[in-house]
Write an enzyme that holds these catalytic residues in place. Sequence first.
Site, PDB file in Angstrom:
ATOM      1  N   LYS A 150       0.833  -1.199   0.000  1.00 33.31           N
ATOM      2  CA  LYS A 150       0.000   0.000   0.000  1.00 33.31           C
ATOM      3  C   LYS A 150       0.873   1.256   0.000  1.00 33.31           C
ATOM      4  O   LYS A 150       0.648   2.167  -0.789  1.00 33.31           O
ATOM      5  CB  LYS A 150      -0.912  -0.032   1.236  1.00 33.31           C
TER       6      LYS A 150
ATOM      7  N   ARG B 153       2.919   5.946  -3.220  1.00 33.00           N
ATOM      8  CA  ARG B 153       4.069   6.772  -3.621  1.00 33.00           C
ATOM      9  C   ARG B 153       4.338   6.679  -5.124  1.00 33.00           C
ATOM     10  O   ARG B 153       4.811   7.627  -5.737  1.00 33.00           O
ATOM     11  CB  ARG B 153       5.299   6.360  -2.806  1.00 33.00           C
TER      12      ARG B 153
ATOM     13  N   GLN C 226       4.822   8.874   7.662  1.00 28.01           N
ATOM     14  CA  GLN C 226       3.915   9.776   6.941  1.00 28.01           C
ATOM     15  C   GLN C 226       4.356  11.218   7.136  1.00 28.01           C
ATOM     16  O   GLN C 226       4.358  12.001   6.182  1.00 28.01           O
ATOM     17  CB  GLN C 226       2.481   9.575   7.431  1.00 28.01           C
TER      18      GLN C 226
ATOM     19  N   ASP D 146       1.878  -1.535  11.701  1.00 22.90           N
ATOM     20  CA  ASP D 146       0.556  -1.904  11.177  1.00 22.90           C
ATOM     21  C   ASP D 146       0.193  -3.360  11.478  1.00 22.90           C
ATOM     22  O   ASP D 146      -0.919  -3.790  11.186  1.00 22.90           O
ATOM     23  CB  ASP D 146       0.511  -1.684   9.654  1.00 22.90           C
TER      24      ASP D 146
ATOM     25  N   ARG E 104      -7.694  -3.730   9.299  1.00 20.70           N
ATOM     26  CA  ARG E 104      -6.751  -4.689   9.909  1.00 20.70           C
ATOM     27  C   ARG E 104      -7.361  -5.405  11.124  1.00 20.70           C
ATOM     28  O   ARG E 104      -6.975  -6.526  11.450  1.00 20.70           O
ATOM     29  CB  ARG E 104      -5.441  -3.996  10.271  1.00 20.70           C
TER      30      ARG E 104
HETATM   31  C1  S3P Z   1       2.562   4.617   6.297  1.00 23.47           C
HETATM   32  C2  S3P Z   1       3.136   4.882   7.508  1.00 23.47           C
HETATM   33  C3  S3P Z   1       2.604   4.387   8.784  1.00 23.47           C
HETATM   34  C4  S3P Z   1       1.571   3.283   8.591  1.00 23.47           C
HETATM   35  C5  S3P Z   1       0.620   3.562   7.474  1.00 23.47           C
HETATM   36  C6  S3P Z   1       1.358   3.782   6.174  1.00 23.47           C
HETATM   37  C7  S3P Z   1       3.180   5.180   5.074  1.00 23.47           C
HETATM   38  O1  S3P Z   1       2.000   5.446   9.489  1.00 23.47           O
HETATM   39  O2  S3P Z   1       0.852   3.060   9.780  1.00 23.47           O
HETATM   40  O3  S3P Z   1      -0.275   2.485   7.308  1.00 23.47           O
HETATM   41  O4  S3P Z   1       2.842   4.722   3.969  1.00 23.47           O
HETATM   42  O5  S3P Z   1       4.017   6.075   5.213  1.00 23.47           O
HETATM   43  P1  S3P Z   1       2.885   6.407  10.449  1.00 23.47           P
HETATM   44  O6  S3P Z   1       4.095   6.718   9.707  1.00 23.47           O
HETATM   45  O7  S3P Z   1       2.054   7.618  10.707  1.00 23.47           O
HETATM   46  O8  S3P Z   1       3.122   5.599  11.682  1.00 23.47           O
END
Ligand code: S3P
Length: 514
Positions: free
Chosen positions: A101, A106, A249, A395, A467
Amino acid sequence: FTRIAGSDPVMWHDIFLANREAVLRTLDVFRDDLDALREAVDTGDGHQLLGVFTRARVAREHFSKILARRAYVDAMHNNDLIYLAQPGGSLSGTIRVPGDKSISHRSIMLGSLAEGTTEVEGFLEGEDALATIQAFRDMGVVIEGPQNGRVTVHGVGLHGLKAPPGPIYLGNSGTSMRLLSGLLAAQPFDSTLTGDASLSKRPMNRVAKPLREMGAVIETGPEGRPPMTIRGGQRLTGMHYDMPMASAQVKSCLLLAGLYAAGETSVTEPAPTRDHTERMLRGFGYPVEVEGSTAKVESGHKLSATHIEVPADISSAAFFLVAASFAEGSELVLQHVGINPTRVGVIEILRLMGGDLSLENQREVGGEPVADIRVRSARLKGIDIPEDLVPLAIDEFPVLFVAAACAEGRTVLRGAEELRVKESDRIQVMADGLKALGVKAEPTPDGIVIEGGAFGGGEVWAHGDHRIAMSFSVASLCASGPIRIHDCANVATSFPNFLALCAQTGIRVAVENN
Ligand code: S3P
């Protein structure tokens, strides 16, 4: 058009003159589009024609859904989808779970900002990644597909996005909203980002605050929740940011803003988080410096289109890794799984619990390491989960809690308060569900304590969190009675063929009354 032609000419005369500017703008866009189409036909530009007609078809399908009141709402608001999981069973066979995902998101974002045409294979056709595609289509990017995991992105370059016609709706997808906010903060146009009920509760100040420090103008709803309104035309300035939480993120959001900000933008993380943005930026030829826990970009470079092969998502594989570990007599192979070192916490934690997992055929695909993972059932034991593994399995905790419930002894998790602000409060929701099955599970502010042992069936709620729904589906292998799971529609956000792969491998879960 026939309605306009058929109604009062004086009224239309008044409307057009009273709205002169807006009508002229629209006519100009329409004329430019027609000119581009004419040019493509004239010069025999099949590529351009394909883009136009692909976009037209997607728009048409979308309008049909809007007219039928099914747009966006099918899975997102269908809260009564119930899964019924039958107890027992074992897993066998060889499967490939859908594409990653994070990498899928990206690939669309960077492909859109690149110069040239990017081909993506193995793209995750789940609702979250589709929301990202829709967002970039709304901003004028021609994107073909997805069709059998293939997507063609006709990049517009770093400065080629156009103002979206209205608010950008991102469904359930926190990744889309957080990453896009960094990118949009630097565009010449205003934009508004919205989401479904779950996304509308999630914290956005973690990105809004540092972006404002870079010069962005962003408004959020109360307490920093969505919607986010981002004012265009701001000049961003690069900065150094020490992230208070380990979040890929937030890091990615700031790096994307940094592609446009004057000078350098660097982000230091308190613990390693997934580094797909850094790897993919490099794959697109954009220089990224990584030194220890700091990633740095500077503006002024460009992204060049590339070919991306998305590995299978280890976060989706996790349900099967855990299930085959505790379901007696299982042996399963998961093919082509991404094993980026920032994502393999689930493998390490399962091994610490006594799991039997081996990585075969390790290779590198497009800058990301992948392997086939063979998992055989084993006697799992409870452990104290090392805190440094938390961001590497962030996750996967819902399903790891199920592993803990099936293990012998006590499992303790600490330092995982981030789980409370995911698609649901995953500590509370998992503790409630496990307790409903008779498991001793005590939530703490930043984790959980679970006593493993025998447990029964029962009724649990996924709270619209994909999930959680999948975790309780695999818990059935260990349970002595059926598990009825409410609110499962959002499984489609990350793992659209979950039930089919369960049926194929031996997990007996299906939609109730189907
Ligand atoms: C993700 C980063 C994670 C993850 C999310 C996807 C990403 O979140 O939980 O499902 O694609 O950068 P955080 O970076 O906020 O922990």
